[in-house]
Structures are given as structure tokens and as C-alpha cells.
Design a protein around this motif. Structure first.
Motif, PDB file in Angstrom:
ATOM      1  N   VAL A 331       6.593  23.097  10.808  1.00 17.13           N
ATOM      2  CA  VAL A 331       7.868  23.585  11.344  1.00 17.13           C
ATOM      3  C   VAL A 331       8.480  24.654  10.443  1.00 17.13           C
ATOM      4  O   VAL A 331       9.058  25.633  10.929  1.00 17.13           O
ATOM      5  N   MET A 332       8.353  24.507   9.135  1.00 17.43           N
ATOM      6  CA  MET A 332       8.897  25.510   8.232  1.00 17.43           C
ATOM      7  C   MET A 332       8.060  26.791   8.249  1.00 17.43           C
ATOM      8  O   MET A 332       8.606  27.895   8.201  1.00 17.43           O
ATOM      9  N   LEU A 333       6.743  26.656   8.304  1.00 18.19           N
ATOM     10  CA  LEU A 333       5.890  27.848   8.350  1.00 18.19           C
ATOM     11  C   LEU A 333       6.081  28.608   9.660  1.00 18.19           C
ATOM     12  O   LEU A 333       6.079  29.847   9.675  1.00 18.19           O
ATOM     13  N   TYR A 334       6.260  27.881  10.746  1.00 18.64           N
ATOM     14  CA  TYR A 334       6.544  28.547  12.015  1.00 18.64           C
ATOM     15  C   TYR A 334       7.873  29.294  11.922  1.00 18.64           C
ATOM     16  O   TYR A 334       7.982  30.454  12.355  1.00 18.64           O
ATOM     17  N   GLU A 335       8.860  28.646  11.327  1.00 17.85           N
ATOM     18  CA  GLU A 335      10.197  29.248  11.232  1.00 17.85           C
ATOM     19  C   GLU A 335      10.195  30.495  10.362  1.00 17.85           C
ATOM     20  O   GLU A 335      10.806  31.518  10.721  1.00 17.85           O
ATOM     21  N   ARG A 336       9.516  30.431   9.210  1.00 20.85           N
ATOM     22  CA  ARG A 336       9.627  31.497   8.219  1.00 20.85           C
ATOM     23  C   ARG A 336       8.520  32.549   8.298  1.00 20.85           C
ATOM     24  O   ARG A 336       8.683  33.641   7.754  1.00 20.85           O
ATOM     25  N   LEU A 337       7.402  32.204   8.949  1.00 24.14           N
ATOM     26  CA  LEU A 337       6.304  33.177   9.030  1.00 24.14           C
ATOM     27  C   LEU A 337       6.044  33.673  10.447  1.00 24.14           C
ATOM     28  O   LEU A 337       5.914  34.877  10.669  1.00 24.14           O
ATOM     29  N   VAL A 338       5.971  32.748  11.413  1.00 26.51           N
ATOM     30  CA  VAL A 338       5.624  33.149  12.780  1.00 26.51           C
ATOM     31  C   VAL A 338       6.805  33.821  13.474  1.00 26.51           C
ATOM     32  O   VAL A 338       6.663  34.905  14.049  1.00 26.51           O
TER      33      VAL A 338
END
Length: 427
Positions: A331-338
Motif C-alpha cells: 500500500v505504501m509503495l503503490y501510494e509513493r511510487l505508482v
């Protein structure tokens, strides 16, 4: 009973397409558009994404010996909550896993309690910090997935070289915690101006890179599959990039926290931001992402390191190293990268699922296809929520991401045809 998942965007062969998935017992029976199965439980998956279950090659489940921090059951429940269907557990439990008997006992514990698939590492050396090598062949025969002294670097070059030769003979990887103790100098955060401002002892970046450079030369000489754990510096990324061009059999991982956080965010003496390796500079963080994007770094692994509240209380001088990661990773990688378009969803799924399965030859993971074990994650990309401690299934709530607003969530995780996690079951 069979289960028919209808109408999801299914990630297969590196692209998304609307498909149905029919699951029979443990396996995927059919995939395709507009499937019918009169005897199946039908679940509508419209507006959801289904991907191969995530694979984390670096977690700490703490049991036995540190059950107040985590247990096999709670750690793997946390994994399922985060979308993981396979995790590989480090051997720094008590007693550590340095004999076939201990390894067999640990595998039995995993099988009895785990909610997802667990692969088990054994030590590189006796007691994990000595220079006496374990019996690599016997541990492979007992079921070892690989060898690691994670939590401590192997300090002697001779010990590491002999370990690599033995691991090469066993055809199993060495998973290296890369840290020269004489250079780390008992630091608690990255050495530099911020550490000086806070009056905290620093860990020099060269503590990582010097040992990595040594190990890459030893890997070249031995031919072992050498895996660099939790890479954190720009110099390390460049060393691995050059090593791959030389044909050295090296793979590498980076953690979500080294992709999303850096030392500039440590504005006070905050134990929640204490981890090993420490948060580095913004330039190091950017280099780690660049390494992922160009294939130098192969995958993302959480280094899930749960601790009790007391473990992480007080000052960085005395608190334990480490943060949890399994439940916040996607969820954090989706929020900050995707979402900011620094990478695509397909790239993120590859780093979390496809690549670790490929690199470690996990033929039953990292893909969705007919006849395969039904290990999958259901993602809702349009479900804004706040990460809270109460929502976590891990015993450890030592995460700097608690309180963050995110857009996506893991709606469900299926392991071998059974639901290991479904959001509606926890509400």
C-alpha cells in the motif's frame, strides 16, 4: 467446493486483462473470459486487480525465543494481510538454526502454525556469530532454502569464502547481511550531518560497501549465488551493477523503507526510524530506486522486523533496530511510487512477486496459470484509508507508516486455494 472469481483485472504474462479464475481445491482449474461453473461459489471481482501472491525473501518471524515480538502464526497472518503468499524466514531465532535437527524442528513449527508458505533459512555459521561453518550439505538435505547470518555480517573473509564454496556445492544461495562491524562502530543512524545535529553515533556507509566489495570478489571466485540483503547506498548499487556486467552470480533486494524514507526525515531522536542498515541520504534513496528500475536490484523485500513496544521505546541509542513491513509494503509503495508515476503497477508486482520467484526458482510462485497452485492477491486500488495500529495483525506495531493515508488496500489473499486473509472477515 470450487470458487469462481469473476471479472477482475488479472495480471498474467506482464499485462492486465479482464478474466475469470476458477479454483478447484488448491489449484487453478481454468482461466479466461466468461467462465461458468454451476457448482462453484461465485465471487464478483469487478474493479479489482488479481495478481500472483507476493513473495518476500526476507522476514523475521521471531519464534522460537522471541514470541513476544512475533509468532509464526501472527507473522504469517500479517503476511497474508499484506498480500504475501510465500515468505522466507531468517534463522536468527533462539536457538538459532545451525543443525539439521534444529532446522527440521523449525520447519515442523512453520508447517503447524503458518498461514502462508514459509521457506526456512539456516545459519552460515554456528550460533550465527561464530566463525565455525555449519554442515551445508546436511542442512540442505534437511530442507534449508538458503543460508544467512542475517543481523550480523560475516566478519572473516576466509569464513565467507569457505561458506560460499560449501553453498555452491549445495546449490543454495548465500543471503548476506552486509556489515563490517569495525566500520559500523556501534552507530544507530547514518553517519553524517543529521547524526551530528542529533548527537547520535553514525554508521558509516562504507561499513556496507566495503564488505559488499569483498563479498562480490569472493562470489566471483566461488561461483555461488550471492544475494545482497537490504541494499541501502548508491555505492552498493553501483558495485552490484558492475558485478552483474562482469557475470557474477549476484542478486539484490531493497526494502520499502529504503525506497520511501531517508535520513532527512529523522528530525528528532525517533526509535521508529532506527533500522539496520540505517536510512541513508536522499541521493542513496534515489539510487536504490534507479537500481530497481534498471534491473540492478532484482526485487523488494521487507526485512519485516517486529518488536515489542518496550523494544522501540526511549532513545535510538538503546532501542532495537528494525521496523515491520509485511502489512504496509504494497500500500505504501503503490501510494509513493505508482500513483506519482515513478513506476507502473506492473513493475511493482514484478518486484514483489514475479522477480523473487524467478531469481530463487520458486516454480509454484510468481505466476497465475492453469494447473498452478492458487496463490493470489486481490487488490483494491480505490479504497482510501488510514494505516492504523489497530488494523495490523502482526504483534509488532513498530512502523513509521502508521497514520499514513493510502489509496490502495489488499482486499484478500488466497494461499493454495483457501482464503488466508479477506477484509470482510476482519471487520
Amino acid at each position: 467446493m470450487r470458487i469462481l472469481l469473476q471479472g477482475a483485472q488479472v495480471f498474467q504474462n506482464n499485462r492486465f486483462q479482464v478474466q475469470d479464475i476458477l479454483i478447484n481445491q488448491q489449484y487453478i482449474e481454468q482461466m479466461g473470459p466468461h467462465l461458468t461453473a454451476p457448482d462453484a461459489q461465485i465471487l464478483a471481482m469487478n474493479n479489482l486487480v488479481i495478481a500472483p501472491g507476493f513473495v518476500d525473501v526476507h522476514v523475521h518471524l521471531r519464534e522460537p525465543g522471541f514470541n513476544a515480538k512475533e509468532t509464526i502464526k501472527t507473522g504469517t497472518l500479517a503476511g497474508a494481510h499484506g498480500g504475501y503468499t510465500t515468505v522466507a524466514a531468517m534463522p536468527n531465532v533462539q536457538p538459532s538454526i545451525d543443525t539439521p535437527r534444529r532446522l527440521q524442528a523449525q520447519i515442523a513449527r512453520n508447517q503447524a502454525s503458518a498461514q502462508v508458505h514459509v521457506l526456512q533459512y539456516a545459519n552460515i555459521t554456528k550460533d550465527r556469530t561464530s566463525e565455525q561453518l555449519v554442515d551445508f550439505a546436511a542442512l540442505k538435505a534437511a530442507g534449508a532454502f538458503g543460508f544467512s547470518n542475517d543481523g550480523n555480517g560475516v566478519q572473516s573473509a576466509q569464513t565467507m569464502y569457505q561458506a560460499m564454496l560449501a553453498a555452491k556445492q549445495a546449490n543454495l544461495p548465500i543471503m548476506a547481511h552486509i556489515e563490517d562491524d569495525s566500520l559500523a562502530n556501534h552507530g544507530v543512524m547514518n553517519a553524517g550531518l543529521r547524526a551530528q545535529e542529533l548527537g547520535l553515533p553514525g554508521i558509516e556507509p562504507v561499513a556496507e560497501t566495503a564488505q559488499l566489495a569483498r563479498d562480490l570478489e569472493l562470489a566471483a571466485a566461488s561461483g555461488v549465488h550471492y544475494h545482497a540483503c537490504h541494499v541501502s547506498t548508491a555505492a552498493s548499487v553501483e558495485l552490484i551493477r558492475v558485478a552483474k556486467k562482469r557475470g557474477i552470480n549476484v542478486s539484490a533486494e531493497v526494502t520499502p523503507h529504503h525506497l520511501l524514507l531517508d535520513e532527512s526525515m529523522i528530525t528528532t531522536d525517533n526509535p521508529q526510524l532506527k533500522m539496520n542498515p540505517p536510512l541513508r541520504t536522499l541521493q542513496d534513496r534515489q539510487a536504490c530506486l534507479a537500481g530497481l528500475l534498471d534491473g540492478t536490484i532484482d526485487m523488494i523485500a521487507t526485512d519485516h522486523a517486529p518488536h515489542t513496544v518496550n523494544d522501540k521505546a526511549g532513545s535510538m541509542l538503546t532501542a532495537a533496530f528494525g521496523i515491520t513491513g509485511l502489512e504496509t509494503s504494497f500500500v505504501m509503495l503503490y501510494e509513493r511510487l505508482v500513483k506519482p508515476q515513478l513506476c507502473s503497477l506492473a513493475q511493482l508486482i514484478n518486484w514483489l512477486s514475479v522477480k523473487p520467484a524467478q531469481v530463487f526458482n520458486l516454480t509454484a510462485a510468481g505466476q497465475l496459470r492453469v494447473g498452478q497452485v492458487a496463490d493470489l492477491v486481490v487488490l483494491n486500488l480505490h479504497q482510501p484509508h488510514t494505516i492504523t495500529a489497530d488494523s495490523m495483525l502482526s504483534c509488532g506495531q513498530n512502523s513509521p507508516f502508521i497514520g499514513q493515508q493510502v489509496e490502495a488496500e489488499v482486499a484478500a489473499t488466497m494461499v493454495a486455494g483457501r482464503w488466508a486473509y479477506r477484509k470482510e472477515q476482519t471487520e
